[in-house]
Design a protein around this motif. Sequence first.
Motif, PDB file in Angstrom:
ATOM      1  N   LYS A   1     -27.699 -40.965 -82.523  1.00  0.00           N
ATOM      2  CA  LYS A   1     -26.620 -40.448 -83.636  1.00  0.00           C
ATOM      3  C   LYS A   1     -24.828 -40.449 -83.259  1.00  0.00           C
ATOM      4  O   LYS A   1     -23.944 -41.289 -83.948  1.00  0.00           O
ATOM      5  CB  LYS A   1     -26.318 -40.199 -85.185  1.00  0.00           C
ATOM      6  CG  LYS A   1     -27.933 -39.919 -85.693  1.00  0.00           C
ATOM      7  CD  LYS A   1     -27.383 -39.784 -87.026  1.00  0.00           C
ATOM      8  CE  LYS A   1     -29.324 -40.447 -87.433  1.00  0.00           C
ATOM      9  NZ  LYS A   1     -29.582 -41.761 -88.023  1.00  0.00           N
ATOM     10  N   GLU A   2     -24.812 -40.753 -81.713  1.00  0.00           N
ATOM     11  CA  GLU A   2     -23.175 -40.428 -81.458  1.00  0.00           C
ATOM     12  C   GLU A   2     -23.345 -42.047 -81.132  1.00  0.00           C
ATOM     13  O   GLU A   2     -22.273 -41.827 -80.132  1.00  0.00           O
ATOM     14  CB  GLU A   2     -22.995 -39.129 -79.953  1.00  0.00           C
ATOM     15  CG  GLU A   2     -23.630 -37.965 -80.796  1.00  0.00           C
ATOM     16  CD  GLU A   2     -23.205 -36.772 -79.701  1.00  0.00           C
ATOM     17  OE1 GLU A   2     -23.572 -37.375 -78.742  1.00  0.00           O
ATOM     18  OE2 GLU A   2     -23.388 -35.940 -80.334  1.00  0.00           O
TER      19      GLU A   2
ATOM     20  N   HIS B   1     -24.973 -32.826 -73.836  1.00  0.00           N
ATOM     21  CA  HIS B   1     -25.606 -31.477 -74.981  1.00  0.00           C
ATOM     22  C   HIS B   1     -25.854 -30.407 -73.925  1.00  0.00           C
ATOM     23  O   HIS B   1     -27.188 -30.693 -72.671  1.00  0.00           O
ATOM     24  CB  HIS B   1     -26.736 -31.832 -75.839  1.00  0.00           C
ATOM     25  CG  HIS B   1     -27.016 -31.013 -76.303  1.00  0.00           C
ATOM     26  ND1 HIS B   1     -26.245 -30.478 -77.864  1.00  0.00           N
ATOM     27  CD2 HIS B   1     -27.979 -30.305 -76.126  1.00  0.00           C
ATOM     28  CE1 HIS B   1     -27.363 -29.341 -78.192  1.00  0.00           C
ATOM     29  NE2 HIS B   1     -28.832 -29.282 -77.304  1.00  0.00           N
TER      30      HIS B   1
ATOM     31  N   ARG C   1     -27.740 -36.002 -71.341  1.00  0.00           N
ATOM     32  CA  ARG C   1     -27.110 -36.939 -71.964  1.00  0.00           C
ATOM     33  C   ARG C   1     -27.797 -38.273 -72.761  1.00  0.00           C
ATOM     34  O   ARG C   1     -28.710 -38.073 -71.886  1.00  0.00           O
ATOM     35  CB  ARG C   1     -25.504 -37.293 -72.134  1.00  0.00           C
ATOM     36  CG  ARG C   1     -26.227 -38.196 -70.659  1.00  0.00           C
ATOM     37  CD  ARG C   1     -24.217 -38.832 -70.173  1.00  0.00           C
ATOM     38  NE  ARG C   1     -24.169 -39.353 -69.539  1.00  0.00           N
ATOM     39  CZ  ARG C   1     -22.973 -39.424 -68.542  1.00  0.00           C
ATOM     40  NH1 ARG C   1     -21.835 -39.939 -69.564  1.00  0.00           N
ATOM     41  NH2 ARG C   1     -23.257 -40.321 -67.533  1.00  0.00           N
TER      42      ARG C   1
ATOM     43  N   ASP D   1     -23.744 -45.709 -84.974  1.00  0.00           N
ATOM     44  CA  ASP D   1     -23.914 -45.648 -86.500  1.00  0.00           C
ATOM     45  C   ASP D   1     -24.425 -46.744 -87.335  1.00  0.00           C
ATOM     46  O   ASP D   1     -23.187 -47.836 -87.774  1.00  0.00           O
ATOM     47  CB  ASP D   1     -22.128 -45.423 -86.889  1.00  0.00           C
ATOM     48  CG  ASP D   1     -21.626 -44.855 -88.417  1.00  0.00           C
ATOM     49  OD1 ASP D   1     -23.111 -44.479 -88.891  1.00  0.00           O
ATOM     50  OD2 ASP D   1     -21.059 -44.712 -88.966  1.00  0.00           O
TER      51      ASP D   1
ATOM     52  N   SER E   1     -24.104 -41.228 -75.425  1.00  0.00           N
ATOM     53  CA  SER E   1     -24.019 -40.617 -75.917  1.00  0.00           C
ATOM     54  C   SER E   1     -23.136 -39.611 -75.142  1.00  0.00           C
ATOM     55  O   SER E   1     -22.997 -38.684 -73.870  1.00  0.00           O
ATOM     56  CB  SER E   1     -25.248 -39.466 -76.509  1.00  0.00           C
ATOM     57  OG  SER E   1     -25.711 -38.361 -75.824  1.00  0.00           O
ATOM     58  N   SER E   2     -22.238 -37.980 -76.150  1.00  0.00           N
ATOM     59  CA  SER E   2     -22.049 -36.618 -74.951  1.00  0.00           C
ATOM     60  C   SER E   2     -23.066 -36.225 -74.604  1.00  0.00           C
ATOM     61  O   SER E   2     -24.067 -35.943 -74.607  1.00  0.00           O
ATOM     62  CB  SER E   2     -21.478 -35.750 -76.063  1.00  0.00           C
ATOM     63  OG  SER E   2     -21.503 -36.080 -77.020  1.00  0.00           O
TER      64      SER E   2
ATOM     65  N   TYR F   1     -30.729 -36.722 -82.575  1.00  0.00           N
ATOM     66  CA  TYR F   1     -29.403 -36.029 -82.583  1.00  0.00           C
ATOM     67  C   TYR F   1     -28.280 -36.723 -81.756  1.00  0.00           C
ATOM     68  O   TYR F   1     -27.385 -37.300 -81.512  1.00  0.00           O
ATOM     69  CB  TYR F   1     -29.437 -34.752 -82.776  1.00  0.00           C
ATOM     70  CG  TYR F   1     -28.291 -34.244 -81.921  1.00  0.00           C
ATOM     71  CD1 TYR F   1     -27.647 -33.504 -82.941  1.00  0.00           C
ATOM     72  CD2 TYR F   1     -27.793 -33.827 -81.213  1.00  0.00           C
ATOM     73  CE1 TYR F   1     -25.951 -33.348 -82.953  1.00  0.00           C
ATOM     74  CE2 TYR F   1     -26.592 -33.189 -80.482  1.00  0.00           C
ATOM     75  CZ  TYR F   1     -25.925 -32.993 -81.482  1.00  0.00           C
ATOM     76  OH  TYR F   1     -24.486 -32.230 -81.309  1.00  0.00           O
ATOM     77  N   LEU F   2     -28.560 -37.198 -80.224  1.00  0.00           N
ATOM     78  CA  LEU F   2     -27.961 -38.161 -79.694  1.00  0.00           C
ATOM     79  C   LEU F   2     -27.526 -39.275 -80.268  1.00  0.00           C
ATOM     80  O   LEU F   2     -27.153 -40.297 -79.373  1.00  0.00           O
ATOM     81  CB  LEU F   2     -28.489 -38.059 -78.294  1.00  0.00           C
ATOM     82  CG  LEU F   2     -28.220 -36.172 -77.627  1.00  0.00           C
ATOM     83  CD1 LEU F   2     -28.779 -36.120 -76.514  1.00  0.00           C
ATOM     84  CD2 LEU F   2     -26.948 -35.718 -77.647  1.00  0.00           C
TER      85      LEU F   2
ATOM     86  N   MET G   1     -18.645 -46.007 -79.603  1.00  0.00           N
ATOM     87  CA  MET G   1     -19.589 -45.626 -80.664  1.00  0.00           C
ATOM     88  C   MET G   1     -19.463 -46.811 -81.688  1.00  0.00           C
ATOM     89  O   MET G   1     -18.112 -46.875 -81.487  1.00  0.00           O
ATOM     90  CB  MET G   1     -19.481 -44.809 -82.115  1.00  0.00           C
ATOM     91  CG  MET G   1     -19.926 -44.553 -83.057  1.00  0.00           C
ATOM     92  SD  MET G   1     -20.427 -43.428 -84.033  1.00  0.00           S
ATOM     93  CE  MET G   1     -21.002 -42.235 -83.587  1.00  0.00           C
TER      94      MET G   1
END
Length: 153
Positions: free
Chosen positions: A76-77, A24, A108, A80, A21-22, A73-74, A1
């Motif tokens: 923010k992974e 989902h 992702r 930051d 991202s990871s 949401y993704l 990140m």
Amino acid sequence: MQIITSHAEFEQYLGKELGVSSWHTITQEQINKFADATLDHQWIHIDEERAQNEGPFKATIAHGYLTLSLIPYLWKEIVDIQNLKMEINYGIESLRFAQAVTVNSKVRLKAKLASIINLRGVTKVNMAIEMEIEDQKKPAFNGEVVFLYHFIN
């Protein structure tokens, strides 16, 4: 990140991939809740039996706008963004849905900084994004989204 605390730090990523991202998993429960929230109860999304028997994908599919709603949401992974007064989802410059996301698929987000500009103290960024689907060649969508960041001076 990545951690970014200022406009100057953000500028260093211009033209570069910020990350991925990871994964989902899109569940039927999530699809059903989205259908309830948006009043979009089309059978291709919520009727598992009919989708399996009559649908082109042999399973229910996520709403396109459900997959889009996962961007914040993704995102923010991936990054930051710190030292902020406020951040705003400002818009979508372009977007194309390329493939349906069937229930229980994993998705992702991949993001690249396409452009950045300082608008009198407000950082406007255009992010080239792609939502990948695990084990699929085509993404769910790709395009460019715009965020505004008000950094604390």
